[in-house]
Design a protein around this motif. Structure first.
Motif, PDB file in Angstrom:
ATOM      1  N   GLU A 130     100.043 -16.255 -31.049  1.00  0.00           N
ATOM      2  CA  GLU A 130     101.120 -16.116 -32.033  1.00  0.00           C
ATOM      3  C   GLU A 130     101.096 -14.737 -32.679  1.00  0.00           C
ATOM      4  OE1 GLU A 130     100.838 -19.258 -34.830  1.00  0.00           O
ATOM      5  OE2 GLU A 130     101.300 -20.849 -33.377  1.00  0.00           O
ATOM      6  N   ARG A 131      99.907 -14.232 -32.971  1.00  0.00           N
ATOM      7  CA  ARG A 131      99.806 -12.912 -33.602  1.00  0.00           C
ATOM      8  C   ARG A 131     100.226 -11.804 -32.640  1.00  0.00           C
ATOM      9  NH1 ARG A 131      94.255 -12.181 -36.812  1.00  0.00           N
ATOM     10  NH2 ARG A 131      95.377 -10.279 -37.439  1.00  0.00           N
ATOM     11  N   PHE A 132     100.015 -12.017 -31.345  1.00  0.00           N
ATOM     12  CA  PHE A 132     100.483 -11.046 -30.355  1.00  0.00           C
ATOM     13  C   PHE A 132     101.978 -11.211 -30.062  1.00  0.00           C
ATOM     14  CE2 PHE A 132      95.991 -10.474 -28.614  1.00  0.00           C
ATOM     15  CZ  PHE A 132      95.921  -9.134 -28.968  1.00  0.00           C
ATOM     16  N   GLY A 133     102.579 -12.298 -30.532  1.00  0.00           N
ATOM     17  CA  GLY A 133     104.002 -12.527 -30.300  1.00  0.00           C
ATOM     18  C   GLY A 133     104.314 -13.173 -28.968  1.00  0.00           C
ATOM     19  N   TYR A 134     103.362 -13.907 -28.396  1.00  0.00           N
ATOM     20  CA  TYR A 134     103.574 -14.529 -27.091  1.00  0.00           C
ATOM     21  C   TYR A 134     104.641 -15.617 -27.166  1.00  0.00           C
ATOM     22  CZ  TYR A 134      99.191 -12.301 -25.586  1.00  0.00           C
ATOM     23  OH  TYR A 134      98.208 -11.404 -25.275  1.00  0.00           O
ATOM     24  N   GLY A 135     105.212 -15.920 -26.003  1.00  0.00           N
ATOM     25  CA  GLY A 135     106.233 -16.945 -25.908  1.00  0.00           C
ATOM     26  C   GLY A 135     105.669 -18.345 -26.078  1.00  0.00           C
ATOM     27  N   GLU A 136     106.570 -19.293 -26.158  1.00  0.00           N
ATOM     28  CA  GLU A 136     106.219 -20.678 -26.490  1.00  0.00           C
ATOM     29  C   GLU A 136     105.199 -21.290 -25.539  1.00  0.00           C
ATOM     30  OE1 GLU A 136     108.556 -24.970 -27.141  1.00  0.00           O
ATOM     31  OE2 GLU A 136     109.661 -23.157 -26.544  1.00  0.00           O
ATOM     32  N   TYR A 137     105.297 -20.963 -24.241  1.00  0.00           N
ATOM     33  CA  TYR A 137     104.454 -21.638 -23.252  1.00  0.00           C
ATOM     34  C   TYR A 137     103.373 -20.735 -22.659  1.00  0.00           C
ATOM     35  CZ  TYR A 137     108.295 -24.950 -23.539  1.00  0.00           C
ATOM     36  OH  TYR A 137     109.235 -25.830 -23.996  1.00  0.00           O
ATOM     37  N   HIS A 138     103.125 -19.606 -23.284  1.00  0.00           N
ATOM     38  CA  HIS A 138     102.161 -18.669 -22.716  1.00  0.00           C
ATOM     39  C   HIS A 138     100.741 -19.238 -22.763  1.00  0.00           C
ATOM     40  CE1 HIS A 138     101.012 -14.158 -22.245  1.00  0.00           C
ATOM     41  NE2 HIS A 138     100.068 -14.937 -21.752  1.00  0.00           N
ATOM     42  N   VAL A 139     100.242 -19.488 -23.955  1.00  0.00           N
ATOM     43  CA  VAL A 139      98.862 -19.961 -24.094  1.00  0.00           C
ATOM     44  C   VAL A 139      98.703 -21.378 -23.544  1.00  0.00           C
ATOM     45  CG1 VAL A 139      97.011 -20.463 -25.750  1.00  0.00           C
ATOM     46  CG2 VAL A 139      98.453 -18.447 -26.068  1.00  0.00           C
ATOM     47  N   SER A 140      99.761 -22.166 -23.578  1.00  0.00           N
ATOM     48  CA  SER A 140      99.657 -23.556 -23.114  1.00  0.00           C
ATOM     49  C   SER A 140      99.337 -23.654 -21.630  1.00  0.00           C
ATOM     50  CB  SER A 140     100.948 -24.318 -23.412  1.00  0.00           C
ATOM     51  OG  SER A 140     102.035 -23.798 -22.674  1.00  0.00           O
ATOM     52  N   ASP A 141      99.326 -22.538 -20.926  1.00  0.00           N
ATOM     53  CA  ASP A 141      98.951 -22.545 -19.516  1.00  0.00           C
ATOM     54  C   ASP A 141      97.496 -22.965 -19.324  1.00  0.00           C
ATOM     55  OD1 ASP A 141      99.794 -22.076 -16.818  1.00  0.00           O
ATOM     56  OD2 ASP A 141      98.538 -20.288 -16.795  1.00  0.00           O
ATOM     57  N   VAL A 142      96.694 -22.938 -20.402  1.00  0.00           N
ATOM     58  CA  VAL A 142      95.289 -23.359 -20.287  1.00  0.00           C
ATOM     59  C   VAL A 142      95.020 -24.661 -21.032  1.00  0.00           C
ATOM     60  CG1 VAL A 142      94.473 -20.996 -19.977  1.00  0.00           C
ATOM     61  CG2 VAL A 142      94.538 -21.974 -22.285  1.00  0.00           C
ATOM     62  N   ASP A 143      96.058 -25.348 -21.502  1.00  0.00           N
ATOM     63  CA  ASP A 143      95.797 -26.559 -22.287  1.00  0.00           C
ATOM     64  C   ASP A 143      95.202 -27.689 -21.454  1.00  0.00           C
ATOM     65  OD1 ASP A 143      97.999 -27.413 -20.858  1.00  0.00           O
ATOM     66  OD2 ASP A 143      99.285 -27.733 -22.610  1.00  0.00           O
ATOM     67  N   HIS A 144      95.347 -27.614 -20.122  1.00  0.00           N
ATOM     68  CA  HIS A 144      94.747 -28.648 -19.273  1.00  0.00           C
ATOM     69  C   HIS A 144      93.225 -28.539 -19.236  1.00  0.00           C
ATOM     70  CE1 HIS A 144      94.957 -25.131 -16.654  1.00  0.00           C
ATOM     71  NE2 HIS A 144      94.014 -25.677 -15.920  1.00  0.00           N
ATOM     72  N   LEU A 145      92.685 -27.439 -19.758  1.00  0.00           N
ATOM     73  CA  LEU A 145      91.232 -27.251 -19.778  1.00  0.00           C
ATOM     74  C   LEU A 145      90.576 -27.892 -20.994  1.00  0.00           C
ATOM     75  CD1 LEU A 145      91.128 -23.467 -18.740  1.00  0.00           C
ATOM     76  CD2 LEU A 145      90.670 -25.444 -17.269  1.00  0.00           C
ATOM     77  N   ILE A 146      91.382 -28.413 -21.919  1.00  0.00           N
ATOM     78  CA  ILE A 146      90.829 -29.019 -23.132  1.00  0.00           C
ATOM     79  C   ILE A 146      90.100 -30.311 -22.776  1.00  0.00           C
ATOM     80  CG2 ILE A 146      91.366 -29.980 -25.399  1.00  0.00           C
ATOM     81  CD1 ILE A 146      93.875 -28.243 -25.418  1.00  0.00           C
ATOM     82  N   GLU A 147      88.893 -30.436 -23.274  1.00  0.00           N
ATOM     83  CA  GLU A 147      88.094 -31.635 -23.010  1.00  0.00           C
ATOM     84  C   GLU A 147      88.646 -32.814 -23.792  1.00  0.00           C
ATOM     85  OE1 GLU A 147      83.651 -29.900 -22.142  1.00  0.00           O
ATOM     86  OE2 GLU A 147      84.297 -30.086 -24.236  1.00  0.00           O
ATOM     87  N   ALA A 148      88.682 -33.965 -23.156  1.00  0.00           N
ATOM     88  CA  ALA A 148      89.164 -35.175 -23.824  1.00  0.00           C
ATOM     89  C   ALA A 148      88.141 -35.655 -24.845  1.00  0.00           C
ATOM     90  CB  ALA A 148      89.424 -36.272 -22.794  1.00  0.00           C
ATOM     91  N   GLY A 149      88.650 -36.272 -25.905  1.00  0.00           N
ATOM     92  CA  GLY A 149      87.754 -36.855 -26.892  1.00  0.00           C
ATOM     93  C   GLY A 149      87.412 -35.939 -28.030  1.00  0.00           C
TER      94      GLY A 149
END
Length: 467
Positions: free
Chosen positions: A448-467
């Motif tokens: 957000e501070r770099f001004g990235y688009g809505e889905y930029h960082v979410s490209d790695v959200d599948h790496l989030i550990e469950a729980g």
């Protein structure tokens, strides 16, 4: 003519229905007679069938088809059905015939005037409908699907968008120095007034598509803010961006590499993300990337940001071996490129694209934003211990993850923290680094501070550990 049933799916990548047909008329020589005009209608339907052929399960035996449930044939909702629905709406509407004629001529570029061939506008539309109705229906051997639930979920009710479409047409009329060219010598409503009637009294989607077609035919230049509103309307209708983009004359703002208007990744990191098993590191693939301007971006923007990233790396003190490791880690494609030669080729292709798309543009590489260098470096160093034993592509041109992380540190601290963070996100994917929700939230805050688009960082959200 019968009313429209709920379609099974819609899969157009450009204009369709009556507006798509008028586009075909603008791209063809003026028909000499009614038969030739109806021939263009048939050609449009044939083109759709050729581009979107019906699937088949004929290779299955009768028993196999019965077991799988593929034991009936059903009609597919295709281009002819969309066209007939648009036609039905106009024919059954309260609009005066002259208003329909004005809209048709404006959208079709005036190349075919039914009145000049002894027909009213409604008679002409009925001939189109008869041509579609006489066409053998498209058949699909298979299950008869239920009406699509997702179609109803995003398809807006007419009342929800009617006022917005009417407002755009009315605004265009009020701001223009004069009306669009008159559709003919007979007394008729002003073209934009007729288009407004279609949107208000027939259907806003049809009015919107015909309005766009008229703007394109008459080369009406629109400002960027209006273009953005058109795209929002198109998204609400579920239309592809190309339906708005193709042929529309937009007064684009100058290219600005500091303007963050990409929805996803961009630049060198985006190029790395495009690499896949069948991808080749050659000029042709680079050309595709350089031409990959996003929706709403000034033509040439993709090439400009990619060129800026490449020049930052080229002009840096980063060793060639580190450049190679950096690309391998971000793309997960080691062995496909060689240091600065790869960067020089990227820069060459980007300059070629910019000469075509924005010949007046001259790139000046601005000083990198360094206020987030420590923040990004902290994230890179926190990840380094977790990948110390990992290898990029262990079975084909293996590259130690430590080499990649060292190169990332160099980029973050000595070249550009923004570029370093974008490449870091790519490396996380390549190394399948597991993330906590807290860490991912920090990445989003940096984006957000770099001004990235809505889905930029979410490209790695599948790496989030469950729980």
């Amino acid at each position: 003519m019968t009313g429209r049933q709920e379609p099974y799916y819609v899969d157009y990548d450009a204009d369709f229905g009556l507006s798509g047909l008028t586009e075909a008329f603008t791209l063809s020589p003026a028909p000499e007679n009614t038969g030739a005009a109806l021939g263009l209608v048939m050609a449009k339907l044939d083109a759709y069938d050729h581009e979107c052929p019906v699937g088949s399960v004929d290779h299955l035996s009768a028993d196999e088809r019965s077991i799988l449930g593929y034991d009936i044939s059903h009609d597919e909702w295709g281009y002819a059905d969309e066209l007939r629905e648009d036609v039905r709406r106009l024919v059954e509407s309260p609009l005066a015939d002259e208003a329909i004629r004005a809209v048709w001529r404006a959208a079709a570029g005036g190349v075919w005037d039914p009145a000049a061939h002894g027909m009213s506008a409604r008679d002409w539309l009925r001939r189109i409908d008869e041509t579609c109705a006489a066409r053998p229906p498209r058949k699909i051997p298979g299950r008869r699907p239920a009406p699509s639930s997702w179609w109803g979920a995003w398809r807006p009710a007419a009342d929800e968008v009617r006022d917005d479409v009417v407002a755009e047409i009315r605004s265009c009329r009020e701001q223009s120095t004069g009306p669009l060219p008159s559709p003919g010598p007979l007394p008729s409503p002003d073209t934009l007034s007729a288009l407004e009637e279609v949107a208000a009294r027939v259907h806003p989607d049809l009015g919107f598509r015909l309005f766009l077609r008229a703007l394109k035919v008459h080369s009406v230049r629109i400002e960027k803010a209006r273009y953005d509103r058109f795209q929002v309307l198109g998204q609400r209708f579920g239309h592809p961006a190309a339906l708005i983009d193709f042929g529309l004359d937009v007064a684009w703002p100058p290219i600005d590499t500091a303007r963050r208007d990409a929805t996803w990744d961009f630049g060198f990191s985006h190029l790395a993300g495009q690499a896949h098993q069948d991808w080749c590191a050659n000029r042709e693939e680079l050309r595709k990337a350089a031409e990959g301007d996003g929706i709403g971006q000034t033509p040439g923007s993709a090439a400009a940001v990619l060129l800026e990233d490449a020049l930052r790396l080229l002009r840096s003190a980063l060793p060639d071996a580190a450049v190679t490791a950096l690309w391998a880690g971000a793309s997960d494609r080691p062995g496909s490129t060689d240091g600065r030669d790869w960067l020089r080729l990227i820069a060459d292709v980007c300059r070629e694209r910019l000469r075509e798309a924005a010949p007046a543009y001259t790139l000046v590489v601005a000083p990198a934003r360094t206020e987030l260098a420590d923040t990004v470096l902290r994230e890179v160093r926190e990840t380094a211990p977790a990948v110390v034993d990992k290898v990029i592509s262990p079975h084909w041109h293996p590259v130690p993850a430590t080499d990649v992380m060292d190169a990332l540190e160099h980029v973050v601290t000595r070249i550009d923290p923004d570029l370093g963070f974008r490449l870091f996100l790519r490396v996380l994917n390549a190394l399948s680094v597991r993330l906590t929700q807290e860490r991912y939230d920090r990445y989003e805050a940096i984006g957000e501070r770099f001004g990235y688009g809505e889905y930029h960082v979410s490209d790695v959200d599948h790496l989030i550990e469950a729980g």
